[in-house]
Design an enzyme around this catalytic site. Structure first.
Site, PDB file in Angstrom:
ATOM      1  N   ASP A   1       4.349 -50.339 -46.805  1.00  0.00           N
ATOM      2  CA  ASP A   1       4.037 -51.389 -47.769  1.00  0.00           C
ATOM      3  C   ASP A   1       4.681 -52.723 -47.372  1.00  0.00           C
ATOM      4  O   ASP A   1       5.873 -52.755 -47.044  1.00  0.00           O
ATOM      5  CB  ASP A   1       4.610 -50.915 -49.121  1.00  0.00           C
ATOM      6  CG  ASP A   1       4.145 -51.741 -50.283  1.00  0.00           C
ATOM      7  OD1 ASP A   1       2.943 -51.747 -50.560  1.00  0.00           O
ATOM      8  OD2 ASP A   1       5.006 -52.380 -50.936  1.00  0.00           O
TER       9      ASP A   1
ATOM     10  N   GLU B   1       1.087 -52.564 -43.739  1.00  0.00           N
ATOM     11  CA  GLU B   1       0.413 -53.556 -44.585  1.00  0.00           C
ATOM     12  C   GLU B   1       1.088 -54.884 -44.279  1.00  0.00           C
ATOM     13  O   GLU B   1       2.289 -55.040 -44.505  1.00  0.00           O
ATOM     14  CB  GLU B   1       0.566 -53.204 -46.065  1.00  0.00           C
ATOM     15  CG  GLU B   1      -0.294 -54.116 -46.914  1.00  0.00           C
ATOM     16  CD  GLU B   1       0.154 -54.231 -48.372  1.00  0.00           C
ATOM     17  OE1 GLU B   1      -0.674 -54.628 -49.200  1.00  0.00           O
ATOM     18  OE2 GLU B   1       1.332 -53.960 -48.671  1.00  0.00           O
TER      19      GLU B   1
ATOM     20  N   HIS C   1      -6.548 -49.987 -53.475  1.00  0.00           N
ATOM     21  CA  HIS C   1      -6.129 -50.024 -54.881  1.00  0.00           C
ATOM     22  C   HIS C   1      -5.787 -51.439 -55.359  1.00  0.00           C
ATOM     23  O   HIS C   1      -5.486 -51.627 -56.525  1.00  0.00           O
ATOM     24  CB  HIS C   1      -4.924 -49.106 -55.057  1.00  0.00           C
ATOM     25  CG  HIS C   1      -3.750 -49.579 -54.248  1.00  0.00           C
ATOM     26  ND1 HIS C   1      -3.749 -49.550 -52.859  1.00  0.00           N
ATOM     27  CD2 HIS C   1      -2.564 -50.129 -54.598  1.00  0.00           C
ATOM     28  CE1 HIS C   1      -2.621 -50.060 -52.409  1.00  0.00           C
ATOM     29  NE2 HIS C   1      -1.878 -50.424 -53.446  1.00  0.00           N
ATOM     30  N   ASP C   2      -5.770 -52.418 -54.448  1.00  0.00           N
ATOM     31  CA  ASP C   2      -5.459 -53.807 -54.828  1.00  0.00           C
ATOM     32  C   ASP C   2      -6.695 -54.699 -54.811  1.00  0.00           C
ATOM     33  O   ASP C   2      -6.586 -55.894 -55.122  1.00  0.00           O
ATOM     34  CB  ASP C   2      -4.455 -54.422 -53.836  1.00  0.00           C
ATOM     35  CG  ASP C   2      -3.096 -53.739 -53.851  1.00  0.00           C
ATOM     36  OD1 ASP C   2      -2.702 -53.223 -54.908  1.00  0.00           O
ATOM     37  OD2 ASP C   2      -2.427 -53.729 -52.793  1.00  0.00           O
TER      38      ASP C   2
ATOM     39  N   ASP D   1       2.768 -43.128 -48.443  1.00  0.00           N
ATOM     40  CA  ASP D   1       2.889 -44.568 -48.643  1.00  0.00           C
ATOM     41  C   ASP D   1       4.351 -44.876 -48.937  1.00  0.00           C
ATOM     42  O   ASP D   1       4.943 -44.289 -49.841  1.00  0.00           O
ATOM     43  CB  ASP D   1       2.022 -44.944 -49.855  1.00  0.00           C
ATOM     44  CG  ASP D   1       1.709 -46.419 -49.909  1.00  0.00           C
ATOM     45  OD1 ASP D   1       2.505 -47.218 -49.403  1.00  0.00           O
ATOM     46  OD2 ASP D   1       0.667 -46.764 -50.495  1.00  0.00           O
TER      47      ASP D   1
END
Ligand code: GLC
Length: 585
Positions: free
Chosen positions: A231, A285, A357-358, A116
């Protein structure tokens, strides 16, 4: 070419062309959030050695790729998305040698590793930022987005820090609340941070910055990784002049910095310079990306392989956006997912997900985590693993893990929630947490971050120490040890589905045809490739529903269902609460 046409009022058909499959299209990805996966040394925080201990579990589950959230050196203001050294491992997670053991352990089991990477911004502790603030004339002087700001309008109250008489250069907001600008006393200027003020945005307009990024990506690819999750990668280009955003927008300024003017050009350059030389997968993302935008980023000539888009996980936003709860309906969910399925049918590729995770846990959010936890968790599993795209399973989702409860503001760890909720409370004059608790528990990213539930012991087998976040008390019933031993568990269902997808190319590459777009309770679609047709029928209702599927074949074979005793269709299908069935003919 897409051949999109309306077959009848009740059916939308999109025909997918022949595809030259890449390995990442056929893969199922499993996301590991290192803070919460497995702690090997008892400090209460997960680590790399802990992940290594669980590799046999991931192999047993049948996933092909691990996406590892950031493990680089970081002050951990935003749990690793604030990177202070891109070529080092954060102490708490272990060492580079352990990271290499992890990579080897995955490769030995025929699994791959996707790292990531957050390069829209760095940590304020990164040496680039330290040098940039110290000396504007240094070679790092232009690595970030510095401005002197405007003269303050004395009639406007502005709480942004800064010297008297000065105001930030524009009205852009940080995703974590407040102005996107912070004042730096050392350089005596404002710098832009679209996230936390300790996450300054890099200046991608500076070719030297892009060069640094290409070099570090190459460094990791040379170490043998199999790709990157990039990201917020569509935020990297900020328009000349940094114009004000619409003050009523949900994220003020986003119309300027989402898919900014040079975003595609920068990513094309990244592709040409680095990515095109490796057989690596890239998943971007892409907040607020449109279908058309995603086609451009991930189509045959696009710089990325696949796109995370967010329309489907914004359906329950309220009128004022993310920090409000709105109603969602099944026809809306079908319309959004189908729009993406058909919109990318002839170019572009989706990264499919319901959790990460969000995001809150899907079974608590869109399912029923009390009366029908098993059925609704397996229904979402079925949807995730039978759509076109690459499915991503977030740790614990395969168990049907649920949102926990948060007794007080002190129980929260996530900087996004803490900041936004404090601001909301101030704005609305709320002093009692209970008045805002429902919203917090519905929305907070902490929902996804409770420790992985390995067994029924006190700390769920996650740590021998004090976990950094309390384990969900329901780990006594919901845990890997129990689910592995029990044939009817959510986990076993995931495993069978992952297996089914691996042996059924139609599920990966077939076209997608939505049936009954307006039906309030049933989501049904066909996937078709060559002579094979697969029918997926999902009852989103917590009651019984009967439906007559046109052309449902009495000789069809049930490939998988989430109730034990399901049979083949002859006449209308009588579906039980949250029942999911996959037929082949
Ligand atoms: C992405 C990450 C999120 C992080 C943010 C800023 O949205 O998924 O966790 O806070 O970017 O890096």
């Amino acid at each position: 070419m897409t051949d999109e046409r309306t077959v009848s009022d009740d059916t939308t058909l999109a025909v997918a062309p022949d595809v030259n499959a890449a390995w990442w299209q056929d893969a199922v990805v499993y996301q590991v959030y290192p803070w919460s996966f497995n702690d090997s040394d008892g400090d209460g925080i997960g680590d790399l050695a802990g992940i290594i201990e669980r590799l046999d579990y991931l192999e047993w589950l049948g996933v092909d790729v691990v996406w590892l959230n950031p493990v680089y050196e970081s002050p951990q203001v935003d749990n690793g998305y604030d990177i202070s050294n891109y070529r080092a491992i954060h102490d708490q997670f272990g060492t580079m040698t352990e990271w290499e053991r992890l990579l080897d352990g995955l490769h030995d089991r025929d699994m791959r590793l996707v790292m990531d990477l957050a390069v829209n911004h760095t940590s304020d502790e990164h040496v680039w930022f330290q040098e940039s603030r110290r000396d504007p004339e240094s070679r790092f002087g232009d690595y970030y987005i510095w401005r002197l700001g405007r003269e303050a309008d004395p009639s406007v109250h502005d709480s942004t820090p800064g010297p008297p008489g000065r105001a930030p250069p524009n009205n852009w907001e940080s995703h974590f609340g407040g102005s996107a600008w912070a004042w730096d006393d050392c350089r005596e200027a404002y710098y832009l941070h679209l996230y936390h003020d300790r996450q300054p945005d890099l200046n991608w307009a500076n070719p030297a910055v892009r060069e640094e990024i290409y070099e570090l990506m190459e460094w990791w690819l040379e170490k043998g990784i199999d790709g990157f999750r990039l990201d917020v990668i569509n935020l990297i280009s900020k328009p000349e002049g940094l114009p004000d955003g619409n003050p009523d927008g949900d994220w003020v300024g986003s119309e300027h910095f989402v898919d900014g003017p040079q975003a595609t050009a920068y990513l094309d350059e990244l592709h040409e310079r680095v990515l095109s030389r490796y057989d690596a997968m890239t998943v971007g993302e892409l907040p607020d990306v449109s279908i058309q935008g995603a086609r451009e980023y991930t189509g045959p000539d696009g710089p990325l392989d696949m796109a995370f888009s967010f329309d489907h996980v914004q359906l329950d936003f309220g009128d004022s956006g993310r920090w409000a709860i709105g109603d969602w309906s099944l026809p809306e969910l079908k319309a959004v997912l189908s729009g993406w399925q058909t919109g990318l049918a002839d170019g572009g590729w989706s990264a499919l997900f319901f959790e990460n995770h969000d995001q809150p846990r899907i079974v608590s959010r869109f399912g029923d985590d009390e009366r029908f936890r098993h059925a609704s968790a397996t229904l979402f599993a079925t949807l995730l693993l039978t759509l076109r795209g690459t499915p991503f399973v977030y740790q614990g989702q395969e168990l049907g893990m649920t949102n926990p409860s948060f007794e007080s503001l002190d129980a929260l760890r996530d900087v996004d929630t803490i900041r936004n909720v404090r601001m909301l409370m101030e704005e609305r004059g709320i002093t009692d947490y209970d008045e805002i608790r429902e919203l917090v528990e519905h929305r907070t990213r902490d929902n996804a971050r409770t420790p992985m539930q390995w067994d029924a012991t006190d700390r769920a087998g996650f740590t021998s120490g004090e976990p950094w976040m309390p384990v969900n008390p329901n780990h006594r019933e919901i845990n890997v040890a129990d689910a592995q031993a029990r044939p009817g568990s959510v986990l076993q269902f995931y495993r069978r589905l992952i297996d089914l997808r691996a042996e059924t190319p139609t599920l990966v590459h077939g076209d997608y045809e939505l049936l009954f777009p307006n039906h309030e309770s049933v989501y049904a679609y066909r996937r078709r490739l060559d002579d094979e047709t697969i029918l997926v029928v999902l009852n989103f209702d917590d009651g019984y529903t009967s439906i007559d599927v046109p052309g449902a074949d009495p000789d069809a074979t049930l490939l998988l269902g989430n109730y034990d005793d399901t049979t083949t269709p002859a006449g209308p299908l009588d579906l039980r609460p949250f029942e999911a069935r996959i037929y082949e003919r």
